[in-house]
Design an enzyme around this catalytic site. Structure first.
Site, PDB file in Angstrom:
ATOM      1  N   CYS A   2       0.818  -1.219   0.000  1.00 46.27           N
ATOM      2  CA  CYS A   2       0.000   0.000   0.000  1.00 46.27           C
ATOM      3  C   CYS A   2       0.853   1.270   0.000  1.00 46.27           C
ATOM      4  O   CYS A   2       1.970   1.266   0.499  1.00 46.27           O
ATOM      5  CB  CYS A   2      -0.845   0.054   1.260  1.00 46.27           C
ATOM      6  SG  CYS A   2      -1.786  -1.416   1.586  1.00 46.27           S
ATOM      7  N   TRP A  75      -3.344  -2.546  -1.141  1.00 41.45           N
ATOM      8  CA  TRP A  75      -2.994  -3.947  -1.415  1.00 41.45           C
ATOM      9  C   TRP A  75      -3.848  -4.754  -0.449  1.00 41.45           C
ATOM     10  O   TRP A  75      -3.652  -4.687   0.762  1.00 41.45           O
ATOM     11  CB  TRP A  75      -1.502  -4.127  -1.153  1.00 41.45           C
ATOM     12  CG  TRP A  75      -1.018  -5.529  -1.153  1.00 41.45           C
ATOM     13  CD1 TRP A  75      -0.997  -6.400  -0.101  1.00 41.45           C
ATOM     14  CD2 TRP A  75      -0.451  -6.238  -2.252  1.00 41.45           C
ATOM     15  NE1 TRP A  75      -0.463  -7.583  -0.479  1.00 41.45           N
ATOM     16  CE2 TRP A  75      -0.118  -7.525  -1.794  1.00 41.45           C
ATOM     17  CE3 TRP A  75      -0.200  -5.909  -3.588  1.00 41.45           C
ATOM     18  CZ2 TRP A  75       0.456  -8.480  -2.618  1.00 41.45           C
ATOM     19  CZ3 TRP A  75       0.376  -6.863  -4.396  1.00 41.45           C
ATOM     20  CH2 TRP A  75       0.703  -8.137  -3.909  1.00 41.45           C
ATOM     21  N   GLY A 102      -0.595  -1.168   6.659  1.00 48.17           N
ATOM     22  CA  GLY A 102      -0.336  -2.029   7.816  1.00 48.17           C
ATOM     23  C   GLY A 102      -1.552  -2.880   8.115  1.00 48.17           C
ATOM     24  O   GLY A 102      -2.499  -2.960   7.307  1.00 48.17           O
ATOM     25  N   GLU A 482      18.826 -17.658  -6.804  1.00 49.67           N
ATOM     26  CA  GLU A 482      18.371 -16.326  -7.180  1.00 49.67           C
ATOM     27  C   GLU A 482      17.859 -16.307  -8.630  1.00 49.67           C
ATOM     28  O   GLU A 482      16.833 -15.701  -8.935  1.00 49.67           O
ATOM     29  CB  GLU A 482      19.506 -15.306  -6.968  1.00 49.67           C
ATOM     30  CG  GLU A 482      19.236 -13.906  -7.458  1.00 49.67           C
ATOM     31  CD  GLU A 482      17.979 -13.258  -6.885  1.00 49.67           C
ATOM     32  OE1 GLU A 482      17.403 -13.773  -5.917  1.00 49.67           O
ATOM     33  OE2 GLU A 482      17.547 -12.240  -7.449  1.00 49.67           O
ATOM     34  N   LYS A 486      14.129 -15.304  -9.855  1.00 53.32           N
ATOM     35  CA  LYS A 486      13.884 -14.227 -10.824  1.00 53.32           C
ATOM     36  C   LYS A 486      13.009 -14.740 -11.961  1.00 53.32           C
ATOM     37  O   LYS A 486      12.069 -14.086 -12.367  1.00 53.32           O
ATOM     38  CB  LYS A 486      15.235 -13.730 -11.351  1.00 53.32           C
ATOM     39  CG  LYS A 486      15.348 -12.285 -11.587  1.00 53.32           C
ATOM     40  CD  LYS A 486      15.684 -11.412 -10.419  1.00 53.32           C
ATOM     41  CE  LYS A 486      14.802 -11.558  -9.231  1.00 53.32           C
ATOM     42  NZ  LYS A 486      15.303 -10.885  -8.047  1.00 53.32           N
ATOM     43  N   GLU A 489       9.343 -15.356 -10.740  1.00 56.53           N
ATOM     44  CA  GLU A 489       8.616 -14.126 -10.387  1.00 56.53           C
ATOM     45  C   GLU A 489       8.065 -13.395 -11.596  1.00 56.53           C
ATOM     46  O   GLU A 489       6.957 -12.879 -11.557  1.00 56.53           O
ATOM     47  CB  GLU A 489       9.566 -13.137  -9.689  1.00 56.53           C
ATOM     48  CG  GLU A 489       9.885 -13.460  -8.272  1.00 56.53           C
ATOM     49  CD  GLU A 489      10.835 -12.424  -7.695  1.00 56.53           C
ATOM     50  OE1 GLU A 489      10.464 -11.800  -6.701  1.00 56.53           O
ATOM     51  OE2 GLU A 489      11.935 -12.220  -8.251  1.00 56.53           O
ATOM     52  N   HIS A 505      20.455 -37.352  -5.661  1.00 56.17           N
ATOM     53  CA  HIS A 505      19.692 -37.724  -4.463  1.00 56.17           C
ATOM     54  C   HIS A 505      18.200 -37.465  -4.673  1.00 56.17           C
ATOM     55  O   HIS A 505      17.445 -37.373  -3.708  1.00 56.17           O
ATOM     56  CB  HIS A 505      20.217 -36.958  -3.257  1.00 56.17           C
ATOM     57  CG  HIS A 505      21.651 -37.277  -2.958  1.00 56.17           C
ATOM     58  ND1 HIS A 505      22.046 -38.516  -2.528  1.00 56.17           N
ATOM     59  CD2 HIS A 505      22.781 -36.548  -3.085  1.00 56.17           C
ATOM     60  CE1 HIS A 505      23.365 -38.524  -2.372  1.00 56.17           C
ATOM     61  NE2 HIS A 505      23.832 -37.337  -2.715  1.00 56.17           N
ATOM     62  N   LYS A 600       6.456  -4.485  -3.957  1.00 54.78           N
ATOM     63  CA  LYS A 600       7.865  -4.131  -3.847  1.00 54.78           C
ATOM     64  C   LYS A 600       8.392  -4.280  -2.427  1.00 54.78           C
ATOM     65  O   LYS A 600       9.432  -4.865  -2.210  1.00 54.78           O
ATOM     66  CB  LYS A 600       8.084  -2.704  -4.359  1.00 54.78           C
ATOM     67  CG  LYS A 600       9.537  -2.247  -4.314  1.00 54.78           C
ATOM     68  CD  LYS A 600      10.418  -3.088  -5.217  1.00 54.78           C
ATOM     69  CE  LYS A 600      11.876  -2.711  -5.187  1.00 54.78           C
ATOM     70  NZ  LYS A 600      12.698  -3.783  -5.772  1.00 54.78           N
TER      71      LYS A 600
HETATM   72  C1  F6R Z   1      12.570 -10.588  -5.440  1.00 50.85           C
HETATM   73  C2  F6R Z   1      12.472  -9.570  -4.432  1.00 50.85           C
HETATM   74  C3  F6R Z   1      12.018  -9.978  -3.074  1.00 50.85           C
HETATM   75  C4  F6R Z   1      12.697  -9.124  -1.994  1.00 50.85           C
HETATM   76  C5  F6R Z   1      12.146  -9.462  -0.617  1.00 50.85           C
HETATM   77  C6  F6R Z   1      12.859  -8.694   0.475  1.00 50.85           C
HETATM   78  O1  F6R Z   1      12.989 -10.095  -6.669  1.00 50.85           O
HETATM   79  O2  F6R Z   1      12.746  -8.425  -4.682  1.00 50.85           O
HETATM   80  O3  F6R Z   1      12.237 -11.333  -2.846  1.00 50.85           O
HETATM   81  O4  F6R Z   1      14.068  -9.355  -2.052  1.00 50.85           O
HETATM   82  O5  F6R Z   1      10.775  -9.181  -0.561  1.00 50.85           O
HETATM   83  O6  F6R Z   1      12.810  -7.324   0.235  1.00 50.85           O
HETATM   84  P1  F6R Z   1      13.852  -6.333   0.870  1.00 50.85           P
HETATM   85  O7  F6R Z   1      15.168  -6.612   0.251  1.00 50.85           O
HETATM   86  O8  F6R Z   1      13.329  -4.963   0.554  1.00 50.85           O
HETATM   87  O9  F6R Z   1      13.849  -6.621   2.337  1.00 50.85           O
END
Ligand code: F6R
Length: 605
Positions: A2, A75, A102, A482, A486, A489, A505, A600
């Site tokens: 949000c 959100w 929140g 990672e 990526k 996602e 395994h 984000k």
């Molecule tokens: C994936 C991504 C998320 C963040 C996670 C933690 O591309 O960006 O997995 O890494 O939500 O976010 P931060 O780093 O802001 O604590």
């Protein structure tokens, strides 16, 4: 997640608020709303819409004048995305309007109580409870009304309140969800993220948890939720408004991948000390004597930051020879961890606001642990809670998925490992070797970025896969984790990451022509072992895309990346895989900057 924007001044407020909401779109949301207060009317005017900010904009009537207002992107947590559940929430008389980030944990009890007292709820949200509590509070000032209401709620909030009877002010409060004030010339802004403010002012005040503020057009004051005045000195945001623009790229993700050479240059700048073959990290607040007493390092983060932490733990073990490991912060805080006084805890977070990480930091501090923060957003909650730390200086990251922050965080860990190593047993020549390697990174990353057209061809080739396997060994395994995150996602292709050593395994059972494997194959002392894994896959007719320092005979395709010091190889090997995920998603027509169901910064549990 949000987003909140607010303004008080002389300008027509609705366009300002809508622009602010657009700047927060990147955080992820499902509905939006705006409320304004006009000096000529005693009632607030509100518009809300499920969907995008442009849907809200289309609904804003021509006559919507006002010079004070608050707005929100929601959100959904309590109640589905809908016009009714969108914020702001108003009371029955249309006098009080509230936007809230929140979660109010005791919302259901309060709702039952308020309903019994005759309150009619118009939405399913937890926030509406807060609106009615403020509206029904009979204190004389808006500040007292808000304070009285906040005392009754349990949970987290970043909140902004507008009241028709107090048209000269907006009252805001913070507990676990960010609130920043933007200081202008005879006008004042408020937001949950500086991204919404920087096109108007770079002078900001970040509220602490438990702090409230009253903002008026030409003045602001901050105080605790119990009413004690606090001092808040404005600071200047490092980034210009343009840093938040797309800069000629089609997506923020592409822009941010391309920015990595400069971003890495920034995290190194001013920190390298050639004389002692080490780095200066003044913000750690940890002197050499203390650093020598550390027996273990535990790194905590979520998602991509957790993966950066895994690589960081490897760097610390190999360069500083301190036992280190990384764990998802979300798990750590719920397993009643043993907190050891000789362990240094490191919290990693791009946003510095991720609730699970913040909660882990608070729990650690409560138990007396020393916590460092490795954070991108300056002045964010985790940066301020930690005892010390380092900023990764990646610049604003707008795309929901993290790329440049991941890379810069890993480089930051390399600096931390070198710093600790040189205080302990890392030799001068090894220190020099790592420094030379670090200095080569920006140019080598640029070299990889120049092979984008080839990676795009590969992505088009692999985009029809229903599922993909990523494998790596030791340093390569977090790179595989990672890269697989990526890909899933943004392309929505199912992907799994495994240590190459674990193939036989279990996961080998999955290998068949329809399941491509991406293998991380650096030219290090595990090369032959990695090649053996490729043989095993090939023997089962699996397709292989290798990321390696030289062509791999068993692979169908190899992306060759430049070689650096083995400890730093994971940084470079991750870059082509960001591009692979990007172009795969692009060829599947995905909304790359705003992948479905993701936000984000995850400021709720
Ligand atoms: C994936 C991504 C998320 C963040 C996670 C933690 O591309 O960006 O997995 O890494 O939500 O976010 P931060 O780093 O802001 O604590």
């Amino acid at each position: 997640m949000c987003g909140i924007v607010g303004y008080i001044g002389k300008r027509d407020v609705a366009p300002l608020l809508l622009e602010g909401l657009q700047r927060l779109e990147y955080r992820g949301y499902d509905s939006a709303g705006v409320v304004v207060n006009s000096p000529k009317s005693s009632a607030l005017k509100m518009v809300k819409a499920k969907g995008r900010v442009r849907d809200l904009e289309a609904r804003v009537p021509k006559r919507f004048a006002g010079t004070t207002g608050i707005a929100h992107t929601r959100w959904a947590t309590h109640g589905a995305p809908s016009d009714e559940n969108a914020h702001p929430h108003m009371d029955a008389e249309g006098k009080v309007a509230v936007v809230h980030n929140g979660i109010i944990d005791n919302a259901s009890d309060l709702r039952t109580k308020l309903t019994a007292e005759g309150v009619e709820f118009l939405s399913e949200t937890d926030t509406e409870v807060l609106t009615h509590l403020i509206s029904r509070n009979d204190a004389d000032t808006l500040e007292e009304k808000v304070r009285g209401a906040l005392k009754q709620i349990e949970g987290t909030y970043g909140v902004a309140v507008l009241h028709a009877d107090f048209p000269d002010r907006i009252v805001v409060a913070r507990n676990g969800s960010p609130v920043v004030l933007g200081i202008g010339e005879k006008e004042m802004f408020v937001a949950s993220d500086v991204a919404a403010l920087v096109s108007h002012t770079r002078q900001i005040v970040t509220l602490d948890d438990g702090e409230m503020a009253t903002i008026k057009a030409d003045d602001f004051r901050t105080y605790t939720t119990s009413g004690t005045r606090t001092t808040a000195e404005p600071t200047t945001v490092e980034w210009e408004a343009e840093s938040y623009d797309m800069g000629g790229h089609d997506t923020y993700m592409h822009k941010e991948i391309s920015e990595q050479p400069d971003a890495v240059d920034r995290v190194l700048r001013g920190r390298i000390d050639d004389r002692f073959s080490t780095v200066h990290l003044g913000g750690l607040n940890l002197d050499a004597r203390e650093a020598r007493t550390i027996r273990r390092i535990k790194i905590l983060g979520c998602g991509t930051s957790y993966h950066a932490g895994l690589i960081g733990a490897g760097l610390i073990e190999s360069l500083a020879r301190i036992p280190a490991d990384a764990e998802p912060a979300s798990e750590f805080r719920y397993r009643n961890p043993v907190v050891d006084p000789d362990t240094l805890y490191v919290a990693v977070s791009q946003s510095g606001e991720t609730y699970d990480v913040l909660a882990a930091v608070q729990e650690l501090k409560r138990k007396g642990a020393r916590v460092l923060g490795v954070v991108n957003v300056v002045g964010s909650a985790i940066a301020r809670e930690a005892d010390g730390g380092m900023y990764v200086h990646a610049g604003p990251e707008v795309c929901v998925v993290s790329t440049k922050c991941f890379t810069n965080t890993v480089v930051a860990f390399a600096l931390l490992a070198l710093h600790l190593g040189r205080i302990r047993d890392l030799s001068v020549s090894d220190g020099k070797r790592i420094i030379e390697g670090l200095r080569k990174l920006p140019e080598q990353i640029q070299q990889i970025l120049e092979s984008e057209a080839d990676i795009k061809k590969l992505a088009d080739d692999y985009a029809d896969a229903k599922s993909m396997m990523f494998i790596g060994r030791v340093r390569g395994y977090p790179v595989a984790l990672e890269a697989s995150l990526k890909l899933k996602e943004i392309s929505y292709i199912h992907a799994e990451a495994y240590p190459a050593s674990e193939l036989k395994h279990g996961p080998l059972a999955l290998i068949e022509p329809a399941l491509p494997t991406v293998a991380i194959v650096p030219d290090d002392d595990l090369l032959e072992k990695n090649r053996a894994a490729l043989e095993e896959i090939k023997a089962r007719s699996g397709r292989i895309l290798a990321v390696a320092h030289q062509e791999q005979e068993k692979a169908d395709h190899t992306v060759v990346v430049p070689k650096n010091e083995p400890e730093l190889d994971p940084i470079l090997m991750g870059i082509p895989l960001q591009l692979l995920a990007y172009h795969t998603a692009l060829s599947l027509g995905r909304d790359i900057d705003k992948p479905r169901n993701l936000a984000k910064s995850v400021t709720v549990e």
